[in-house]
Structures are given as C-alpha cells and as structure tokens.
Write a protein that holds these residues in place. Structure first.
Motif, PDB file in Angstrom:
ATOM      1  N   TYR A   1     -15.334 -14.110 -50.230  1.00 38.95           N
ATOM      2  CA  TYR A   1     -15.672 -13.548 -49.136  1.00 38.95           C
ATOM      3  C   TYR A   1     -16.088 -11.935 -50.541  1.00 38.95           C
ATOM      4  N   ARG A   2     -17.838 -11.710 -49.978  1.00 33.87           N
ATOM      5  CA  ARG A   2     -18.252 -11.037 -51.290  1.00 33.87           C
ATOM      6  C   ARG A   2     -18.892  -9.802 -50.204  1.00 33.87           C
ATOM      7  N   GLY A   3     -18.771  -9.962 -49.116  1.00 34.87           N
ATOM      8  CA  GLY A   3     -19.274  -8.534 -48.581  1.00 34.87           C
ATOM      9  C   GLY A   3     -18.291  -7.216 -47.443  1.00 34.87           C
ATOM     10  N   ARG A   4     -18.307  -6.183 -48.909  1.00 35.03           N
ATOM     11  CA  ARG A   4     -17.628  -4.847 -49.250  1.00 35.03           C
ATOM     12  C   ARG A   4     -18.648  -3.704 -49.501  1.00 35.03           C
ATOM     13  N   LEU A   5     -18.066  -3.374 -48.238  1.00 31.22           N
ATOM     14  CA  LEU A   5     -18.913  -1.855 -48.741  1.00 31.22           C
ATOM     15  C   LEU A   5     -18.914  -1.349 -49.874  1.00 31.22           C
ATOM     16  N   THR A   6     -18.026  -1.924 -50.009  1.00 32.13           N
ATOM     17  CA  THR A   6     -18.060  -0.897 -51.894  1.00 32.13           C
ATOM     18  C   THR A   6     -18.807  -1.033 -52.918  1.00 32.13           C
ATOM     19  N   GLY A   7     -19.625  -2.161 -52.616  1.00 31.40           N
ATOM     20  CA  GLY A   7     -20.760  -2.610 -53.276  1.00 31.40           C
ATOM     21  C   GLY A   7     -20.249  -3.107 -54.766  1.00 31.40           C
ATOM     22  N   ASN A   8     -18.597  -3.948 -54.707  1.00 33.13           N
ATOM     23  CA  ASN A   8     -18.378  -3.954 -56.024  1.00 33.13           C
ATOM     24  C   ASN A   8     -16.675  -4.897 -55.625  1.00 33.13           C
ATOM     25  N   PHE A   9     -16.346  -5.508 -57.028  1.00 30.64           N
ATOM     26  CA  PHE A   9     -15.123  -6.368 -56.008  1.00 30.64           C
ATOM     27  C   PHE A   9     -13.991  -5.741 -56.052  1.00 30.64           C
ATOM     28  N   SER A  10     -13.805  -3.919 -55.399  1.00 28.36           N
ATOM     29  CA  SER A  10     -12.998  -4.045 -54.439  1.00 28.36           C
ATOM     30  C   SER A  10     -12.751  -4.068 -53.386  1.00 28.36           C
ATOM     31  N   LEU A  11     -11.892  -4.376 -52.559  1.00 29.90           N
ATOM     32  CA  LEU A  11     -11.874  -3.960 -51.275  1.00 29.90           C
ATOM     33  C   LEU A  11     -11.840  -2.844 -50.383  1.00 29.90           C
ATOM     34  N   PHE A  12     -13.343  -2.565 -49.243  1.00 26.97           N
ATOM     35  CA  PHE A  12     -13.636  -1.909 -48.191  1.00 26.97           C
ATOM     36  C   PHE A  12     -12.025  -1.348 -47.882  1.00 26.97           C
ATOM     37  N   GLY A  13     -11.263  -0.390 -47.695  1.00 28.46           N
ATOM     38  CA  GLY A  13     -10.835   0.409 -46.380  1.00 28.46           C
ATOM     39  C   GLY A  13     -10.810   1.326 -46.118  1.00 28.46           C
ATOM     40  N   GLY A  14     -12.228   2.022 -45.932  1.00 25.67           N
ATOM     41  CA  GLY A  14     -12.717   3.040 -45.262  1.00 25.67           C
ATOM     42  C   GLY A  14     -13.470   3.053 -43.987  1.00 25.67           C
ATOM     43  N   LEU A  15     -13.827   3.803 -43.179  1.00 25.82           N
ATOM     44  CA  LEU A  15     -14.102   3.856 -41.828  1.00 25.82           C
ATOM     45  C   LEU A  15     -16.244   3.879 -42.009  1.00 25.82           C
ATOM     46  N   SER A  16     -16.338   2.515 -40.901  1.00 28.39           N
ATOM     47  CA  SER A  16     -17.299   2.351 -41.001  1.00 28.39           C
ATOM     48  C   SER A  16     -18.130   2.584 -39.783  1.00 28.39           C
ATOM     49  N   VAL A  17     -19.175   2.447 -39.407  1.00 33.17           N
ATOM     50  CA  VAL A  17     -19.979   2.629 -37.844  1.00 33.17           C
ATOM     51  C   VAL A  17     -20.332   1.662 -37.023  1.00 33.17           C
ATOM     52  N   GLY A  18     -19.859   0.230 -37.980  1.00 28.76           N
ATOM     53  CA  GLY A  18     -18.945  -1.075 -36.950  1.00 28.76           C
ATOM     54  C   GLY A  18     -18.037  -0.697 -36.478  1.00 28.76           C
ATOM     55  N   GLU A  19     -17.181  -0.035 -37.367  1.00 33.28           N
ATOM     56  CA  GLU A  19     -15.445  -0.270 -37.109  1.00 33.28           C
ATOM     57  C   GLU A  19     -15.689   0.594 -35.961  1.00 33.28           C
ATOM     58  N   LEU A  20     -16.440   1.657 -35.825  1.00 30.39           N
ATOM     59  CA  LEU A  20     -16.129   3.131 -34.265  1.00 30.39           C
ATOM     60  C   LEU A  20     -16.942   2.387 -33.263  1.00 30.39           C
ATOM     61  N   GLU A  21     -18.094   1.408 -33.640  1.00 30.83           N
ATOM     62  CA  GLU A  21     -18.341   1.169 -32.098  1.00 30.83           C
ATOM     63  C   GLU A  21     -17.649   0.071 -32.039  1.00 30.83           C
ATOM     64  N   LEU A  22     -16.575  -0.442 -32.080  1.00 35.23           N
ATOM     65  CA  LEU A  22     -16.057  -1.818 -31.664  1.00 35.23           C
ATOM     66  C   LEU A  22     -15.018  -0.907 -31.120  1.00 35.23           C
ATOM     67  N   MET A  23     -14.531   0.490 -31.455  1.00 35.57           N
ATOM     68  CA  MET A  23     -13.225   0.556 -31.127  1.00 35.57           C
ATOM     69  C   MET A  23     -13.615   1.749 -29.814  1.00 35.57           C
ATOM     70  N   ALA A  24     -15.115   2.512 -29.793  1.00 31.48           N
ATOM     71  CA  ALA A  24     -15.413   2.566 -28.910  1.00 31.48           C
ATOM     72  C   ALA A  24     -15.380   1.592 -27.448  1.00 31.48           C
ATOM     73  N   ALA A  25     -16.324   0.907 -27.568  1.00 29.64           N
ATOM     74  CA  ALA A  25     -16.352  -0.670 -26.514  1.00 29.64           C
ATOM     75  C   ALA A  25     -15.055  -1.340 -26.358  1.00 29.64           C
ATOM     76  N   GLU A  26     -13.829  -1.256 -27.205  1.00 32.13           N
ATOM     77  CA  GLU A  26     -12.450  -2.234 -26.228  1.00 32.13           C
ATOM     78  C   GLU A  26     -12.052  -0.459 -25.554  1.00 32.13           C
ATOM     79  N   GLY A  27     -12.252   0.676 -26.513  1.00 33.85           N
ATOM     80  CA  GLY A  27     -11.225   1.422 -25.560  1.00 33.85           C
ATOM     81  C   GLY A  27     -12.038   2.124 -24.203  1.00 33.85           C
ATOM     82  N   LEU A  28     -13.344   1.150 -24.050  1.00 35.07           N
ATOM     83  CA  LEU A  28     -14.453   1.490 -22.255  1.00 35.07           C
ATOM     84  C   LEU A  28     -14.106   0.298 -22.071  1.00 35.07           C
ATOM     85  N   ILE A  29     -13.893  -0.793 -22.401  1.00 36.37           N
ATOM     86  CA  ILE A  29     -13.843  -2.384 -21.643  1.00 36.37           C
ATOM     87  C   ILE A  29     -12.223  -1.619 -20.968  1.00 36.37           C
TER      88      ILE A  29
END
Length: 450
Positions: free
Chosen positions: A315-343
């Motif tokens: 796994y290398r696809g981290r929004l941190t841009g480095n070796f640290s794992l990202f745990g913050g909030l992203s646009v993609g997560e917001l969209e998927l939460m919105a889509a799940e709440g709506l369905i």
C-alpha cells in the motif's frame, strides 16, 4: 483516592507542555500552574500538530484490509502482533498510544477551553474560532476512543446500559476517573462537534486546523456509526457544499513512488495515524479478496498499490504524501457517506448522482461504470466503494462493527496464524479493545469484556 493513569497522563502532558511547546507558556509564580495567558498562547497550543493531528492505528491490525507474513510479525511490536492475532491480551505489556494520544488531545483541548473563558472578549470572533477548534479536537478524540475502547453503538438501542469511555471535560488532574455510559459518551461527541460547527470558519490554512466542513464531516462519521442515516447525508452534503475542492485521479502521475501530495484538494482535514511498523513494513500486503474488487479501469489500483509478486500488493496511496497513514477527512469519504445516507433513506436518484460524480474522478476518463442497481444492490456497491476508497485510513474496523449488526452485511474474519485458522466472529467481544491494564489497576474503572 486513586487518581490513576489518566491523571498520570495529564501530568505527563503538563511536562510535555513545559518542555516541548516553546516559550508561549510562561510559568506563573506557582510553578504547578502553567496555562496559556493570551490568544496567541491558545493558538500556539492548538497548532501543536504533534498532539492534535494524530489518531489511533491498532484497529487496522485487527481489521481485514491487510495480511502480515510471519517475517513481518517478527519485526513488529507486541501490541501490533497481539492485536493482529486477536489475542485475549492484545497489548502484551506495551504502552498504548491509541489510548494515550486521544486523552492527551482531550487534556490540551480542555486547557485551551478553560483559558479562553478567562481571556477578555475584546476579540470575540477569534476567541470563538479557537473555542470551536478545541471543541472539535475534543469531540474527535472522544470519537476515536469510542471506536476501540467501547462497544459498538447498538442499532436496536440499549446504549444507556452499556459502558462508554471516561469523559474528561476539565483539565483538573484530581478529578476521579469514571466511565460514562455509551449513550452519554456519544452525546458528548455530538455536543462538542455541533458546537464546533457553529463556531468554526469555512476555510483555514493549513489543513491541520479544523474547519466548519471538517466538523460536519466528523459529525457524519459519528451519525454513521449511530445509524442516523438522514443526519449522515445532511452533514456530509453540507460539508461538500462548503468545501468545494475536488481531485480527479486522472491527474495523478502514478509512476511516482508517492502519487499524492500533502494538503491536496482531496484533503478536507489532515490527520495521521500513530506511527507503527505496519505502515512501513515490506511484509504487510493487501488482502487478496479486497484487491479483486478493483476493476480494470479503476485508477485507485495503480495509485494506491505496488505489485511485488503474485497476490502481493504493498500500500502506497496515502494522502499524507509520505509513509504515514492518513486518518483525516477526505472528499471521497464525504461523498460516500452522503451516498450511503441517501440510499438508506430512500433517496436513490440523489445517491446515484453523487456516486456518478465520485466514480468519474476515480476511473479512467469516460470509463467509469454506470450504476444500474437499486436498493440493497446499490447499497452494497456503495459499501464496496467505501472499502476500496478508504483502505488504510483506520475506518474499516468501525464499519465492520456497525455492519455486523445488519442482516446480510455481517462478516466473519479469518486468519492463518502459525498454521492454524483463527476467526473473529461478528459478535465477538474482541471487537472492543481492553483498556490498558495499568489504567484498570490505578483507577478501578471497569475493564471491557474480552
């Protein structure tokens, strides 16, 4: 009276404040009282990214996104190995940052909140903003603790009869540690984050500082595990209306070893998972069943992973841009939460519209799939996209805990350890981490069943 490790934690944080935060905390005549005395002091306190922009990581070890080879396990800490193996005593005597770090954040936030109460109101907008940041950090920290050290919020109710976490809403180190019930614990999180929404600005730089959109996104996370799906979609969609940045994976250079850059458009709020050996080990690979979910034109496959052998993906696809794992909030997560709440609330067309926009930025241009399903079929697709999008973020464990309560969505996890098949059943008490034993011994608070 036994004051306990939480109190020791507050004391340690006081020492950290004295030694690691620069000169903005001037000692008072009584050297035991060291508190911010100006707006600039509080700002410096809340800008301590080493404190506030970190969050728990061991839930990744207990989840189903990665598998670790025997060689990999041999190089990891006791708590990483014990959590991965679902041992009765997963921590094996280690100091547990997943417990210490959030409570450190709570303490710092309480110091800031108390200090703000004692400052003159000549600059009320700035005071309100700082108060909003402190409330965000406290609520966010409490939520992280609830995802590991308390039972999952129960869809069928009865949460006021379950044990939650220790709520510390004062920096008083002599306050006795008492576990609140689960319902009260979640209500505290909601209170903090809702107050933060009303106080925070829409934009801040850098993204380590919370904003109104970040607080709304955090609220959506909380409502999701509480099965409050209408509020999930409302919060996530409002956040998306405020934060307008969008990132198209077609713009990525996947030939780069780190395709993402820190603070990119996809990032709404920046936070890293606590550093552990899992994040850099060459013996930690993506689950093969998860990898099969990525379709041919899905740009997340080359952006997130490196193939190093048959069924071996790093796994290398981290929004941190480095070796640290990202745990913050992203646009993609917001969209998927919105889509799940709506369905889940019967608004299928709106859910499809959000998913269409989301997928168009994750697949090769013009190659994104056209979603045809409805009802549970669409929900399953959204949940699958959620698993693919948010891998390595420290979110999957919470998803397993909530989905295990729903017919047709629960899952038994399996691993082969030392040649033996071990399982984590959907209703296993091991979905709740034990409170560090030192804490139990010193405070007498009740231990979680394991």
């Amino acid at each position: 009276m036994k004051k306990g490790n939480l109190i020791n934690t507050w004391g340690m944080v006081f020492m950290i404040m004295l030694s690691g935060c620069g000169e903005f905390l001037d000692p008072k005549p009584d050297n035991s009282l060291v508190v911010p005395s100006s707006i600039a002091d509080v700002r410096a306190l809340l800008d301590n990214t080493n404190v506030f922009n970190r969050q728990p990581v061991l839930n990744i070890h207990a989840g189903d996104e990665f598998f670790i080879t025997e060689a990999g396990l041999a190089g990891m800490s006791n708590s990483e190995v014990g959590t991965y193996k679902w041992l009765d005593d997963p921590f094996q005597g280690d100091r547990i940052d997943d417990w210490f770090v959030p409570y450190q954040q709570v303490f710092y936030a309480n110091i800031a909140l108390e200090s703000l109460e004692n400052l003159p109101s000549s600059d009320q907008p700035e005071l309100d903003q700082l108060r909003g940041e402190a409330l965000f950090h406290r609520g966010y920290a409490y939520f992280q603790l609830l995802q590991e050290f308390a039972p999952a919020y129960q869809k069928e109710g009865g949460n006021d009869a379950l044990l939650g976490i220790v709520l510390k809403n004062s920096p008083d180190i002599n306050e006795k540690a008492v576990r609140s019930d689960l319902e009260s614990s979640y209500q505290q999180v909601l209170d903090d984050l809702n107050r933060a929404v009303s106080l925070l600005p829409e934009n801040q730089v850098p993204k380590t500082r919370p904003t109104k959109a970040a607080a709304l996104g955090a609220l959506a996370r909380v409502y999701l595990v509480m099965f409050e799906f209408e509020k999930v979609s409302e919060s996530a969609m409002e956040a998306l209306s405020i934060y307008t940045g969008r990132f198209d994976f077609n713009e990525l250079d996947v030939s780069q070893s780190r395709p993402f850059v820190i603070f990119g458009d996809e990032t709404v709020f920046y936070s890293e998972l606590v550093s552990v050996r899992l994040s850099s080990s060459p013996e930690v690979f993506l689950d093969t069943l998860l990898m099969e979910k990525y379709e041919e034109k899905d740009l997340r496959f080359p952006a997130y992973f490196d193939s190093v052998g048959i069924n071996r993906y790093l796994y290398r696809g981290r929004l941190t841009g480095n070796f640290s794992l990202f745990g913050g909030l992203s646009v993609g997560e917001l969209e998927l939460m919105a889509a799940e709440g709506l369905i889940r609330t019967g608004r299928e067309e709106e859910s499809l519209e959000i998913m269409g926009s989301f997928l168009s930025r994750r697949y090769e241009e013009g190659k994104s799939p056209e979603l045809q399903g409805r009802g549970d079929d669409l929900l399953r697709r959204i949940l699958e996209e959620r698993q693919k999008e948010l891998v390595g973020r420290g979110i999957r464990f919470s998803d397993l805990r909530r989905l295990n309560q729903e017919t047709g969505f629960s899952k038994t996890l399996e691993r082969t350890i030392d040649g033996n098949l071990v399982k984590l059943e959907p209703e296993s008490p091991k979905y709740v981490f034990p409170i560090p034993q030192e804490e139990i011994q010193l405070t007498g608070i009740r231990q979680n069943e394991r």
